[in-house]
Design a protein around this motif. Structure first.
Motif, short mmCIF file in Angstrom:
data_model
loop_
_atom_site.label_atom_id
_atom_site.label_comp_id
_atom_site.label_asym_id
_atom_site.label_seq_id
_atom_site.Cartn_x
_atom_site.Cartn_y
_atom_site.Cartn_z
N ALA A 1 -1.37 -7.38 -1.08
CA ALA A 1 -1.21 -6.23 0.01
C ALA A 1 -3.31 -6.12 0.11
CB ALA A 1 -0.62 -4.90 -0.09
N VAL A 2 -3.40 -5.38 -1.18
CA VAL A 2 -5.28 -5.77 -0.45
C VAL A 2 -5.78 -6.66 -0.94
CG1 VAL A 2 -7.18 -4.74 -2.58
CG2 VAL A 2 -4.63 -3.69 -2.10
N ALA A 3 -5.38 -7.73 -0.95
CA ALA A 3 -5.81 -9.30 -0.88
C ALA A 3 -5.87 -9.67 0.51
CB ALA A 3 -5.84 -10.12 -1.42
N SER A 9 -9.21 -14.00 -2.13
CA SER A 9 -8.53 -14.34 -3.34
C SER A 9 -7.56 -12.95 -3.61
CB SER A 9 -9.02 -15.34 -3.88
OG SER A 9 -8.68 -15.05 -4.77
N ALA A 10 -6.37 -13.71 -3.45
CA ALA A 10 -5.12 -12.33 -4.65
C ALA A 10 -5.55 -12.05 -6.22
CB ALA A 10 -4.15 -13.18 -4.45
N VAL A 39 1.79 2.75 -1.15
CA VAL A 39 0.70 3.13 0.12
C VAL A 39 -0.19 1.81 0.20
CG1 VAL A 39 -1.82 4.31 -0.72
CG2 VAL A 39 -0.34 6.20 -1.35
N ALA A 40 -0.15 0.55 -0.44
CA ALA A 40 -1.22 0.10 -0.37
C ALA A 40 -0.34 -1.15 0.92
CB ALA A 40 -0.92 -1.18 -1.11
N LEU A 41 0.85 -1.09 0.41
CA LEU A 41 1.62 -2.12 1.44
C LEU A 41 1.44 -0.97 3.20
CD1 LEU A 41 5.08 -2.28 -0.04
CD2 LEU A 41 3.11 -3.92 0.82
N GLY A 42 1.87 0.06 2.96
CA GLY A 42 1.23 1.37 4.37
C GLY A 42 0.20 0.79 5.06
N LEU A 201 -8.24 0.82 -5.36
CA LEU A 201 -7.96 1.03 -3.82
C LEU A 201 -9.13 0.83 -2.60
CD1 LEU A 201 -4.22 1.31 -3.37
CD2 LEU A 201 -5.41 -0.13 -4.26
N ALA A 202 -9.25 1.28 -2.27
CA ALA A 202 -10.48 2.36 -0.71
C ALA A 202 -11.75 1.40 -1.41
CB ALA A 202 -10.27 3.81 -0.70
#
Length: 299
Positions: A1-3, A9-10, A39-42, A201-202
């Motif tokens: 999700a973050v990628a 790149s993942a 949260v990342a998926l959200g 993540l942020a």
């Protein structure tokens, strides 16, 4: 999700997250990893303009309330389209709790277990919370707990405002949920090593436009209360991941210098940090109290 949010790149993102956030949470069996994945998926759903899926995913992040609550609050306040799904998720989760545990156990959890758990963490040596800091400098336990709780609410409020502005400035709607989660780890009544890493993540998203955020990624990947040996792999992984994601245009020599200098500086700072003396019985954190049958608050 973050990628997908960062369009990088993942494998590079994994270099940052897996050696640090991933390994420590798996080692301790923490639910923070599940909450941050939700949260990342959200955040990804919000980035794609899918408010319903963003609401459902962030609601699932409430499995770790301290992590999920900032994301849910930000969505509810800033994205009206998510309010209906969030309320529905809240009703479903509350109903599930009542059906499986009953009213008595839920009341005990909220009224006894949560306050006692928070109070017990005042004495934990592996805490980064404002409550713990206030207690260490001599503030009474009750007042220290109040200060931590107030700071948590204030940090979420600041995170919501900052998330909205950064989302508009960077054209990154995902920051609406990621920023409150990141800032909620500043102070508060309950912040462990693995929760501090939630700010990664942020930081990874903001690192696109900010050198300071790239440095912050390396600082957030290590356990500052730990030894340099356990932090070597996360520090190197973070530097390699950031170099891969955001520094490919630099000359090779400068990238090599970055890959060597950043981990070395982080590990040197970690080595210089004062460490708590070993506990006589080998226990890290708060010793477990005696567990009483049928009493959730004694677990």
């Amino acid at each position: 999700a973050v990628a997908q949010i960062t369009r990088k790149s993942a494998f590079a993102v994994a270099l940052v997250l897996v050696p640090s956030f991933g390994l420590i949470n798996v080692f301790y069996g923490e639910t923070v990893l599940v909450a941050l994945a939700a949260v990342a998926l959200g955040a990804l759903a919000l980035q794609r303009g899918q408010p319903f899926f963003a609401a459902v995913a962030c609601a699932l992040g409430l499995i770790e309330p301290a992590i999920g609550l900032p994301a849910v609050a930000a969505l509810f306040i800033l994205r009206p389209a998510t309010r209906g799904p969030l309320i529905a998720c809240g009703v479903i989760l509350a109903g599930y709790g009542l059906v499986t545990l009953g009213f008595g156990a839920n009341a005990e959890y909220l009224l006894r277990f949560v306050p006692l758990h928070g109070h017990s963490e005042i004495f934990a040596r592996d805490q980064y919370s404002l409550t713990r800091l206030a207690y260490v400098i001599g503030i009474p336990e009750r007042l220290a707990g109040i200060l931590g709780s107030v700071s948590y609410v204030a940090a979420i409020a600041v995170g919501i405002v900052a998330g909205r502005r950064l989302a508009d400035t960077m054209a990154m709607p995902s920051l609406i949920v990621l920023m409150p989660v990141a800032l909620s780890t500043l102070g508060g009544p309950f912040v462990h090593d693995y929760e501090v890493m939630a700010a990664l993540l942020a930081a990874l998203v903001i690192a696109r436009d900010s050198t300071l955020a790239r440095i912050a990624v390396a600082l957030l990947t290590i356990v500052w209360a730990g030894r340099w040996q356990q932090n070597a792999l996360p520090a190197v992984g973070a530097a390699a991941g950031i170099a891969w994601m955001y520094l490919p245009a630099l000359p090779r020599l400068r990238r090599i210098v970055y890959l060597v200098a950043v981990p070395a500086a982080v590990l040197a700072a970690n080595l210089a940090m004062p460490k708590s003396p070993p506990h006589p019985d080998g226990v890290i954190g708060t010793p477990k109290p005696g567990i009483q049958a049928g009493d959730l608050s004694s677990i």
